[in-house]
Design a protein around this motif. Structure first.
Motif, PDB file in Angstrom:
ATOM      1  N   LEU A  15       0.861  -1.182   0.000  1.00 51.59           N
ATOM      2  CA  LEU A  15       0.000   0.000   0.000  1.00 51.59           C
ATOM      3  C   LEU A  15       0.899   1.234   0.000  1.00 51.59           C
ATOM      4  O   LEU A  15       1.322   1.719   1.020  1.00 51.59           O
ATOM      5  CB  LEU A  15      -0.896  -0.019   1.227  1.00 51.59           C
ATOM      6  N   SER A  16       1.217   1.719  -1.172  1.00 51.66           N
ATOM      7  CA  SER A  16       2.276   2.707  -1.267  1.00 51.66           C
ATOM      8  C   SER A  16       1.842   4.084  -0.799  1.00 51.66           C
ATOM      9  O   SER A  16       2.620   4.829  -0.243  1.00 51.66           O
ATOM     10  CB  SER A  16       2.770   2.779  -2.707  1.00 51.66           C
ATOM     11  N   THR A  17       0.609   4.438  -1.004  1.00 49.86           N
ATOM     12  CA  THR A  17       0.228   5.810  -0.675  1.00 49.86           C
ATOM     13  C   THR A  17      -1.030   5.867   0.184  1.00 49.86           C
ATOM     14  O   THR A  17      -1.676   6.894   0.271  1.00 49.86           O
ATOM     15  CB  THR A  17      -0.039   6.602  -1.970  1.00 49.86           C
ATOM     16  N   VAL A  18      -1.355   4.745   0.792  1.00 53.09           N
ATOM     17  CA  VAL A  18      -2.603   4.714   1.546  1.00 53.09           C
ATOM     18  C   VAL A  18      -2.403   5.277   2.943  1.00 53.09           C
ATOM     19  O   VAL A  18      -1.544   4.846   3.679  1.00 53.09           O
ATOM     20  CB  VAL A  18      -3.130   3.274   1.622  1.00 53.09           C
ATOM     21  N   SER A  19      -3.194   6.206   3.292  1.00 54.86           N
ATOM     22  CA  SER A  19      -3.177   6.776   4.621  1.00 54.86           C
ATOM     23  C   SER A  19      -4.104   5.953   5.492  1.00 54.86           C
ATOM     24  O   SER A  19      -5.213   5.639   5.096  1.00 54.86           O
ATOM     25  CB  SER A  19      -3.689   8.208   4.555  1.00 54.86           C
ATOM     26  N   LEU A  20      -3.680   5.584   6.658  1.00 58.18           N
ATOM     27  CA  LEU A  20      -4.567   4.765   7.459  1.00 58.18           C
ATOM     28  C   LEU A  20      -4.363   5.031   8.934  1.00 58.18           C
ATOM     29  O   LEU A  20      -3.347   5.534   9.363  1.00 58.18           O
ATOM     30  CB  LEU A  20      -4.360   3.288   7.142  1.00 58.18           C
ATOM     31  N   ALA A  21      -5.383   4.688   9.666  1.00 61.08           N
ATOM     32  CA  ALA A  21      -5.330   4.824  11.120  1.00 61.08           C
ATOM     33  C   ALA A  21      -5.259   3.446  11.729  1.00 61.08           C
ATOM     34  O   ALA A  21      -5.677   2.472  11.123  1.00 61.08           O
ATOM     35  CB  ALA A  21      -6.571   5.552  11.621  1.00 61.08           C
ATOM     36  N   ILE A  22      -4.739   3.374  12.955  1.00 60.43           N
ATOM     37  CA  ILE A  22      -4.701   2.078  13.615  1.00 60.43           C
ATOM     38  C   ILE A  22      -6.108   1.684  14.026  1.00 60.43           C
ATOM     39  O   ILE A  22      -7.016   2.501  14.081  1.00 60.43           O
ATOM     40  CB  ILE A  22      -3.752   2.081  14.821  1.00 60.43           C
ATOM     41  N   THR A 224     -11.461  -0.848   7.000  1.00 60.88           N
ATOM     42  CA  THR A 224     -11.733   0.589   7.161  1.00 60.88           C
ATOM     43  C   THR A 224     -11.613   1.079   8.598  1.00 60.88           C
ATOM     44  O   THR A 224     -11.713   2.271   8.845  1.00 60.88           O
ATOM     45  CB  THR A 224     -13.165   0.905   6.698  1.00 60.88           C
ATOM     46  N   CYS A 225     -11.431   0.180   9.547  1.00 62.13           N
ATOM     47  CA  CYS A 225     -11.402   0.554  10.966  1.00 62.13           C
ATOM     48  C   CYS A 225     -12.765   0.980  11.496  1.00 62.13           C
ATOM     49  O   CYS A 225     -12.852   1.511  12.599  1.00 62.13           O
ATOM     50  CB  CYS A 225     -10.363   1.638  11.273  1.00 62.13           C
ATOM     51  N   ALA A 246      -3.399  -8.935   9.446  1.00 58.36           N
ATOM     52  CA  ALA A 246      -2.075  -8.314   9.603  1.00 58.36           C
ATOM     53  C   ALA A 246      -1.961  -7.554  10.919  1.00 58.36           C
ATOM     54  O   ALA A 246      -2.930  -6.977  11.411  1.00 58.36           O
ATOM     55  CB  ALA A 246      -1.804  -7.359   8.440  1.00 58.36           C
ATOM     56  N   THR A 247      -0.725  -7.547  11.447  1.00 59.61           N
ATOM     57  CA  THR A 247      -0.423  -6.743  12.633  1.00 59.61           C
ATOM     58  C   THR A 247       0.852  -5.944  12.393  1.00 59.61           C
ATOM     59  O   THR A 247       1.660  -6.257  11.523  1.00 59.61           O
ATOM     60  CB  THR A 247      -0.188  -7.612  13.886  1.00 59.61           C
ATOM     61  N   GLY A 248       1.007  -4.902  13.206  1.00 58.04           N
ATOM     62  CA  GLY A 248       2.259  -4.166  13.266  1.00 58.04           C
ATOM     63  C   GLY A 248       2.662  -3.986  14.715  1.00 58.04           C
ATOM     64  O   GLY A 248       1.963  -4.425  15.633  1.00 58.04           O
ATOM     65  N   ILE A 249       3.817  -3.363  14.917  1.00 58.48           N
ATOM     66  CA  ILE A 249       4.230  -2.975  16.272  1.00 58.48           C
ATOM     67  C   ILE A 249       4.208  -1.462  16.339  1.00 58.48           C
ATOM     68  O   ILE A 249       4.663  -0.777  15.419  1.00 58.48           O
ATOM     69  CB  ILE A 249       5.608  -3.546  16.646  1.00 58.48           C
ATOM     70  N   TYR A 250       3.684  -0.940  17.432  1.00 57.40           N
ATOM     71  CA  TYR A 250       3.302   0.463  17.501  1.00 57.40           C
ATOM     72  C   TYR A 250       3.868   1.096  18.759  1.00 57.40           C
ATOM     73  O   TYR A 250       3.792   0.526  19.854  1.00 57.40           O
ATOM     74  CB  TYR A 250       1.771   0.542  17.517  1.00 57.40           C
ATOM     75  N   ALA A 251       4.470   2.268  18.579  1.00 54.03           N
ATOM     76  CA  ALA A 251       4.978   3.029  19.728  1.00 54.03           C
ATOM     77  C   ALA A 251       5.166   4.479  19.308  1.00 54.03           C
ATOM     78  O   ALA A 251       5.432   4.769  18.129  1.00 54.03           O
ATOM     79  CB  ALA A 251       6.316   2.451  20.209  1.00 54.03           C
ATOM     80  N   ASN A 252       5.024   5.369  20.237  1.00 56.85           N
ATOM     81  CA  ASN A 252       5.271   6.797  19.997  1.00 56.85           C
ATOM     82  C   ASN A 252       4.484   7.329  18.793  1.00 56.85           C
ATOM     83  O   ASN A 252       4.981   8.133  18.016  1.00 56.85           O
ATOM     84  CB  ASN A 252       6.774   7.062  19.800  1.00 56.85           C
ATOM     85  N   GLY A 253       3.265   6.841  18.645  1.00 56.49           N
ATOM     86  CA  GLY A 253       2.389   7.380  17.618  1.00 56.49           C
ATOM     87  C   GLY A 253       2.628   6.887  16.212  1.00 56.49           C
ATOM     88  O   GLY A 253       2.121   7.481  15.262  1.00 56.49           O
ATOM     89  N   THR A 262       8.935  -3.531  23.882  1.00 58.01           N
ATOM     90  CA  THR A 262       8.051  -2.594  24.560  1.00 58.01           C
ATOM     91  C   THR A 262       6.919  -2.090  23.666  1.00 58.01           C
ATOM     92  O   THR A 262       6.007  -1.423  24.147  1.00 58.01           O
ATOM     93  CB  THR A 262       8.849  -1.378  25.066  1.00 58.01           C
ATOM     94  N   GLU A 263       6.979  -2.399  22.386  1.00 56.68           N
ATOM     95  CA  GLU A 263       5.963  -1.893  21.467  1.00 56.68           C
ATOM     96  C   GLU A 263       4.644  -2.646  21.657  1.00 56.68           C
ATOM     97  O   GLU A 263       4.612  -3.760  22.162  1.00 56.68           O
ATOM     98  CB  GLU A 263       6.438  -2.045  20.008  1.00 56.68           C
ATOM     99  N   GLN A 264       3.564  -2.013  21.191  1.00 59.54           N
ATOM    100  CA  GLN A 264       2.234  -2.602  21.275  1.00 59.54           C
ATOM    101  C   GLN A 264       1.921  -3.316  19.956  1.00 59.54           C
ATOM    102  O   GLN A 264       2.229  -2.811  18.872  1.00 59.54           O
ATOM    103  CB  GLN A 264       1.221  -1.480  21.516  1.00 59.54           C
ATOM    104  N   ASP A 265       1.291  -4.478  20.070  1.00 58.72           N
ATOM    105  CA  ASP A 265       0.809  -5.171  18.870  1.00 58.72           C
ATOM    106  C   ASP A 265      -0.490  -4.514  18.421  1.00 58.72           C
ATOM    107  O   ASP A 265      -1.474  -4.496  19.165  1.00 58.72           O
ATOM    108  CB  ASP A 265       0.561  -6.651  19.174  1.00 58.72           C
ATOM    109  N   VAL A 266      -0.486  -3.965  17.209  1.00 57.45           N
ATOM    110  CA  VAL A 266      -1.625  -3.193  16.709  1.00 57.45           C
ATOM    111  C   VAL A 266      -1.969  -3.672  15.305  1.00 57.45           C
ATOM    112  O   VAL A 266      -1.081  -3.853  14.464  1.00 57.45           O
ATOM    113  CB  VAL A 266      -1.291  -1.677  16.694  1.00 57.45           C
ATOM    114  N   MET A 267      -3.265  -3.836  15.068  1.00 58.90           N
ATOM    115  CA  MET A 267      -3.695  -4.191  13.707  1.00 58.90           C
ATOM    116  C   MET A 267      -3.909  -2.911  12.898  1.00 58.90           C
ATOM    117  O   MET A 267      -4.579  -1.987  13.356  1.00 58.90           O
ATOM    118  CB  MET A 267      -4.986  -5.006  13.742  1.00 58.90           C
ATOM    119  N   PRO A 268      -3.361  -2.834  11.696  1.00 58.32           N
ATOM    120  CA  PRO A 268      -3.593  -1.673  10.841  1.00 58.32           C
ATOM    121  C   PRO A 268      -5.023  -1.687  10.304  1.00 58.32           C
ATOM    122  O   PRO A 268      -5.633  -2.748  10.194  1.00 58.32           O
ATOM    123  CB  PRO A 268      -2.591  -1.867   9.703  1.00 58.32           C
TER     124      PRO A 268
END
Ligand SMILES: [Ca+2]
Ligand SMILES: [Ca+2]
Ligand SMILES: [Ca+2]
Length: 357
Positions: A15-22, A224-225, A246-253, A262-268
């Motif tokens: 997803l090269s240009t997709v803006s998304l929220a957690i 779409t969240c 899918a998941t990512g690791i999330y910290a400091n916004g 220490t990061e949080q497991d977050v789904m995009p």
């Protein structure tokens, strides 16, 4: 009549240009942007002289899982082709088949004309050496490169054919030792209105499973969240498919690229919410570093990347003697509950170190 149906598989490209929220289970929902491209400090074009492990490899404990595995199994990657000349896949791609041209051989018909399939194969099988990256099942898998997509997508008839071919393996006979233990599909599309095609896929999947193969597919990247905004995708929704979010690791916004514990497991947001019972597990799929077509490494995001992580750990379990169903049960039992609805995360984030003992 191959093109009669006139629509295509929309595969899960970066997803090269997709803006998304957690995902919306926490109070503050920052927006982040996923950028396709090589991360700083990595050799994008010419290979690297040191090997680095992707954060996902570290997060799920793939090294520990590999160390507890004996044996080698075959994983079929149904994708855009695999760069079988990539130095970090030397000797790994043992068979190539074009489900588009219906030809056998690692040649131009099965070359990766996109880069997606090479990235997927690297997540599973990149060699553990002194260059590029390392696959989550490195040393315990051979890759069957089964090209079913061009860079513009693919044909459902070809996909059903590819699933059967993968299940049978090079000898063309189901139930022999060269059958693919795992069939990995980082692809999909919404065929809600086409029950005949759903059934065609189901017949192929049932055939593969009857031979003992595990069938793994991406949930899809149309999320779409918005809670309850259910998406549809096949083969993710076919019965007997291990469906992966899918998941990512999330910290400091922001989503991160290095796991420190220490990061949080977050789904995009892009990871699909699906009907109840469809998603089985989740796996790393945000900012994933793996092999680049032509050499070196690059970064992609999507359920396309989560799928091979899961396929790799299923392969390790099957290399240790688990059946496909036993492997899935083990993955679910040991998954990390991230607190999302099961329609998003399934049982949770796969934990290779816990699953492979
Ligand atoms: Ca390597
Ligand atoms: Ca066979
Ligand atoms: Ca499923």
């Amino acid at each position: 009549m191959k093109k009669l149906l006139g629509f295509t598989i929309i595969f899960m490209f970066a997803l090269s240009t997709v803006s998304l929220a957690i995902a919306a289970n926490i109070d503050v929902i920052p927006r982040v942007e996923l950028l396709k491209g090589k991360p700083p400090g990595k050799g994008g074009g010419g290979g690297s002289t040191t090997q680095t492990a992707d954060w996902g490899y570290v997060r799920i404990g793939a090294a520990e899982a590999r160390s507890r595995t004996t044996g080698v199994v075959q994983v079929a990657v149904l994708d855009t082709g695999v760069d079988f000349n990539h130095p970090d896949l030397a000797g790994v791609v043992t068979w190539c088949y074009s489900a588009i041209k219906r030809t056998t051989g690692c040649d131009r018909n099965t070359a990766d004309d996109d880069g997606h399939g090479t990235h997927v194969a690297g997540i599973i099988a990149a060699l553990d050496n002194s260059q590029d990256t390392v696959g989550a099942a490195a040393g315990h898998v051979e890759i069957y490169n089964i090209k079913v997509l061009s860079k513009r997508g693919g044909d459902w008839n070809d996909l059903a054919h590819a699933i059967r071919v993968a299940a049978e393996g090079p000898d063309g006979v189901l139930g022999t030792s060269d059958d693919a233990e795992v069939i990995s599909m980082s692809l999909g599309g919404d065929i809600s209105s086409f029950p005949d095609i759903q059934q065609m896929l189901q017949d192929a999947i049932d055939y593969a499973r009857s031979g003992g193969s595990a069938v793994v597919a991406a949930a899809g990247n149309e999320g779409t969240c918005q809670a309850g905004d259910v998406q549809h995708s096949w083969p993710a929704e076919n019965n007997g498919v291990i469906t992966v979010g899918a998941t990512g690791i999330y910290a400091n916004g922001a989503f991160q690229r290095e796991y420190t514990g220490t990061e949080q497991d977050v789904m995009p947001c892009f990871s699909n919410e699906m009907p109840p019972g469809v998603v089985d597990v989740s796996a790393p799929g945000v900012y994933i570093t793996s092999l680049k077509k032509g050499g070196g490494v690059t970064e992609m995001s999507g359920t396309s990347m989560a799928t091979p992580y899961t396929s790799a750990i299923v392969a390790l379990l099957m290399a240790n003697g688990f059946s496909a169903d036993q492997a899935l049960n083990r993955l679910k039992q040991t998954a990390i509950d991230m607190g999302y609805p099961s329609t998003l995360q399934g049982a949770g984030l796969i934990d290779a170190a816990a699953a492979v003992q």
